[in-house]
Write a protein that holds these residues in place. Sequence first.
Motif, PDB file in Angstrom:
ATOM      1  N   VAL A  89      84.773 129.115  65.204  1.00  0.00           N
ATOM      2  CA  VAL A  89      86.691 129.808  64.881  1.00  0.00           C
ATOM      3  C   VAL A  89      87.079 131.312  65.116  1.00  0.00           C
ATOM      4  CG1 VAL A  89      87.996 129.048  62.832  1.00  0.00           C
ATOM      5  CG2 VAL A  89      85.638 128.259  63.041  1.00  0.00           C
ATOM      6  N   GLY A 146      86.542 140.346  57.779  1.00  0.00           N
ATOM      7  CA  GLY A 146      86.213 138.861  57.771  1.00  0.00           C
ATOM      8  C   GLY A 146      85.405 138.185  56.508  1.00  0.00           C
ATOM      9  N   GLY A 147      85.487 136.783  56.671  1.00  0.00           N
ATOM     10  CA  GLY A 147      85.403 136.022  55.842  1.00  0.00           C
ATOM     11  C   GLY A 147      83.838 135.783  55.087  1.00  0.00           C
ATOM     12  N   THR A 148      83.214 136.076  55.845  1.00  0.00           N
ATOM     13  CA  THR A 148      81.706 137.306  55.230  1.00  0.00           C
ATOM     14  C   THR A 148      82.487 137.996  54.225  1.00  0.00           C
ATOM     15  OG1 THR A 148      80.505 136.323  57.530  1.00  0.00           O
ATOM     16  CG2 THR A 148      79.567 137.851  55.405  1.00  0.00           C
ATOM     17  N   HIS A 188      79.064 127.962  55.154  1.00  0.00           N
ATOM     18  CA  HIS A 188      78.554 128.635  56.894  1.00  0.00           C
ATOM     19  C   HIS A 188      78.035 129.575  56.185  1.00  0.00           C
ATOM     20  CE1 HIS A 188      79.660 132.130  58.613  1.00  0.00           C
ATOM     21  NE2 HIS A 188      79.855 131.491  59.446  1.00  0.00           N
ATOM     22  N   THR A 241      84.521 124.794  49.994  1.00  0.00           N
ATOM     23  CA  THR A 241      85.156 125.211  51.429  1.00  0.00           C
ATOM     24  C   THR A 241      86.160 123.909  51.709  1.00  0.00           C
ATOM     25  OG1 THR A 241      82.203 125.571  51.747  1.00  0.00           O
ATOM     26  CG2 THR A 241      84.610 125.543  54.117  1.00  0.00           C
ATOM     27  N   GLY A 243      87.822 123.693  55.171  1.00  0.00           N
ATOM     28  CA  GLY A 243      87.840 123.430  56.005  1.00  0.00           C
ATOM     29  C   GLY A 243      86.172 124.268  56.411  1.00  0.00           C
ATOM     30  N   VAL A 245      82.957 124.661  58.936  1.00  0.00           N
ATOM     31  CA  VAL A 245      82.666 125.359  60.394  1.00  0.00           C
ATOM     32  C   VAL A 245      82.159 123.987  61.481  1.00  0.00           C
ATOM     33  CG1 VAL A 245      80.278 126.188  60.019  1.00  0.00           C
ATOM     34  CG2 VAL A 245      82.082 127.543  61.497  1.00  0.00           C
ATOM     35  N   ASP A 270      85.678 129.320  50.262  1.00  0.00           N
ATOM     36  CA  ASP A 270      85.708 129.761  50.927  1.00  0.00           C
ATOM     37  C   ASP A 270      87.014 128.987  51.906  1.00  0.00           C
ATOM     38  OD1 ASP A 270      85.180 130.430  54.037  1.00  0.00           O
ATOM     39  OD2 ASP A 270      83.116 129.818  53.777  1.00  0.00           O
ATOM     40  N   ALA A 272      87.850 129.729  55.527  1.00  0.00           N
ATOM     41  CA  ALA A 272      88.534 131.262  55.436  1.00  0.00           C
ATOM     42  C   ALA A 272      88.909 130.898  56.777  1.00  0.00           C
ATOM     43  CB  ALA A 272      87.060 131.287  57.054  1.00  0.00           C
ATOM     44  N   PHE A 273      88.999 129.856  57.411  1.00  0.00           N
ATOM     45  CA  PHE A 273      90.126 128.984  58.014  1.00  0.00           C
ATOM     46  C   PHE A 273      91.021 128.346  57.451  1.00  0.00           C
ATOM     47  CE2 PHE A 273      87.085 126.490  59.423  1.00  0.00           C
ATOM     48  CZ  PHE A 273      87.743 125.050  60.300  1.00  0.00           C
ATOM     49  N   ASP A 299      90.184 134.660  56.397  1.00  0.00           N
ATOM     50  CA  ASP A 299      90.252 135.372  57.708  1.00  0.00           C
ATOM     51  C   ASP A 299      92.543 135.124  57.636  1.00  0.00           C
ATOM     52  OD1 ASP A 299      88.072 136.279  58.287  1.00  0.00           O
ATOM     53  OD2 ASP A 299      86.948 134.039  58.334  1.00  0.00           O
ATOM     54  N   HIS A 301      92.649 136.686  61.117  1.00  0.00           N
ATOM     55  CA  HIS A 301      91.991 136.544  62.601  1.00  0.00           C
ATOM     56  C   HIS A 301      91.401 135.293  62.982  1.00  0.00           C
ATOM     57  CE1 HIS A 301      88.238 138.444  61.806  1.00  0.00           C
ATOM     58  NE2 HIS A 301      88.252 136.975  61.478  1.00  0.00           N
ATOM     59  N   LYS A 302      91.985 134.188  62.243  1.00  0.00           N
ATOM     60  CA  LYS A 302      91.445 133.120  62.669  1.00  0.00           C
ATOM     61  C   LYS A 302      92.948 132.269  62.527  1.00  0.00           C
ATOM     62  CE  LYS A 302      86.294 132.693  61.674  1.00  0.00           C
ATOM     63  NZ  LYS A 302      85.603 132.199  60.152  1.00  0.00           N
TER      64      LYS A 302
HETATM   65  C1  LIG Z   1      84.297 131.858  59.944  1.00  0.00           C
HETATM   66  C2  LIG Z   1      83.943 131.847  59.358  1.00  0.00           C
HETATM   67  C3  LIG Z   1      83.541 132.409  57.953  1.00  0.00           C
HETATM   68  C4  LIG Z   1      83.233 134.240  58.820  1.00  0.00           C
HETATM   69  O1  LIG Z   1      83.706 134.868  58.472  1.00  0.00           O
HETATM   70  P1  LIG Z   1      84.087 136.123  59.548  1.00  0.00           P
HETATM   71  O2  LIG Z   1      85.080 136.489  59.356  1.00  0.00           O
HETATM   72  O3  LIG Z   1      83.855 135.525  61.151  1.00  0.00           O
HETATM   73  O4  LIG Z   1      82.923 136.775  58.462  1.00  0.00           O
HETATM   74  C5  LIG Z   1      82.682 132.261  57.036  1.00  0.00           C
HETATM   75  N1  LIG Z   1      82.948 130.913  56.578  1.00  0.00           N
HETATM   76  C6  LIG Z   1      83.863 130.081  57.536  1.00  0.00           C
HETATM   77  C7  LIG Z   1      83.864 128.281  57.022  1.00  0.00           C
HETATM   78  C8  LIG Z   1      84.192 130.121  59.075  1.00  0.00           C
HETATM   79  O5  LIG Z   1      84.581 129.162  59.714  1.00  0.00           O
END
Ligand SMILES: *Cc1c(COP(=O)(O)O)cnc(C)c1O
Length: 480
Positions: A89, A146-148, A188, A241, A243, A245, A270, A272-273, A299, A301-302
């Motif tokens: 992603v 980032g998401g992490t 994730h 979560t 979405g 991964v 979480d 992230a996206f 994120d 950036h996603k």
């Molecule tokens: C990409 C992603 C992460 C990690 O995010 P980073 O920006 O790569 O650190 C965590 N959880 C999910 C669901 C993701 O898609």
Amino acid sequence: MARPTESLDPEDLKEFRELAHRMVDDMVDHLSTIRDQPAWRRMPDSVRDAFGDPLPREGEGEEAAYGRFIRDVLPYPNGNIHPRFFGWVHGNGTMLGMMADMLSSGINPHLAGYDQAPKLVEFQVIEWMRELMGFPESASGLLVSGGTMASVTALAIARNAKTGYDVRAEGLQSGHPMLTLYGSTETHNWAKKASEFLGLGSSAFRQIAVDDRYRIDLEHLKQSVKEDRDKGHRPFFVIGTAGTVNTGATDDLPALADFCEEEGLWLHIDGAFGALAKASPELANIVVGLERADSVGFDLHKWMYLPFDIACVLVRDGRLMNESFSQSASYLANISRGVAAGGFPLADRGIELSRSFKALKAWMNLRAYGIEKIGRIIHQNVLQARYLGERAEADEHLELLAPVDLNVVCFRFTAPGLDLNAINEEILIRLQEQGIATPSSTVLQGRFAIRCAVCNHRSVFEDFDLLADSVVRIGKEIAS
Ligand SMILES: *Cc1c(COP(=O)(O)O)cnc(C)c1O
């Protein structure tokens, strides 16, 4: 005494200005012709070898350094800005985001705090993200890499808030009950990494089974929390979560919120996206319930398409961020006037002290394009994912391997009497090596899947036709 007067500003400004303009032109050319380039190129060995030089003693000048970038770096990135990059992603970045990063590096402010406009830009972006996610005004947040990092930050805050003792002072070494956290098997792997990093131990992370749509099984979750309580452990944190991964699934967030409320557990989402689905009126219902969480990480950036790296963490009870991270030090004293007025509120919300001005690209993109346009493109990606899913279902040579809940499509080539895992892995590699497209892969119930995460503002529907046609064509070539 000699008084040396060297600096690192260019010696010849006229020359440098010309070079700088050329850099901008080259990048705008590169981005505007990216569709005509292969999705990915394998580096020739001569290029690999070019990275073995020792530390330069004498400089070769700006022009020569840029020449090396053009020759050895520019043609060989992983390719996520290409319209047919669908792997993992990744976002793609925007041209305006690129220029904002230049402006941000140009003024190069320090974003721990200080009495400065860039701090207000960051506050405003956080506030906009709070509004988008439907969090209350009492919430606080921070931009991170980032998401992490967003989720690690939330976990650290929850750990400090929920342990029932002063974990900042005592740490986790003083014989208290074991802290346990929960998320589905589709969570994730930041969760495992963070559990290890924060001293909870990966065994404290309980991985809960999923249903047939890859959502956390609530009965299993309830049972696992109860068992841990019966053993004298201290459950404190549940990950939902928005979405996943692997397949883009979203847990039943309202049900998780109800459960966590009843049990006094911290609910972290979480997103992230997936959290960005909030930006699209057509999709927001998929992530409803997210606004009830204690924290969310996502994120930019996603699925907000910004260049790396930028993400956001929001915490419902904003004070808890400061309670976890604020420090005092004589060299960081809060002085009532001057540059240091207002202290270091951003350093007090997370682990980083020196922080870059990543807020600027978010602020400029949102100002330039507005959240509605971003939401429309997010929706466009979901329609493209559904389209690819339908193509995979309709074609006798293709098989859809998971429901298309959001923007992730897992499918494979299929034909009778073949080792489908081996053949699909080979198809994936050839798609990448031939520069056709860059999906990634996953394994679902033992089946190797070609996996596309569609979060690319440059993709058009025809790109998915080309991908599906190429999978079938290459599959047939290998099979025969
Ligand atoms: C990409 C992603 C992460 C990690 O995010 P980073 O920006 O790569 O650190 C965590 N959880 C999910 C669901 C993701 O898609």
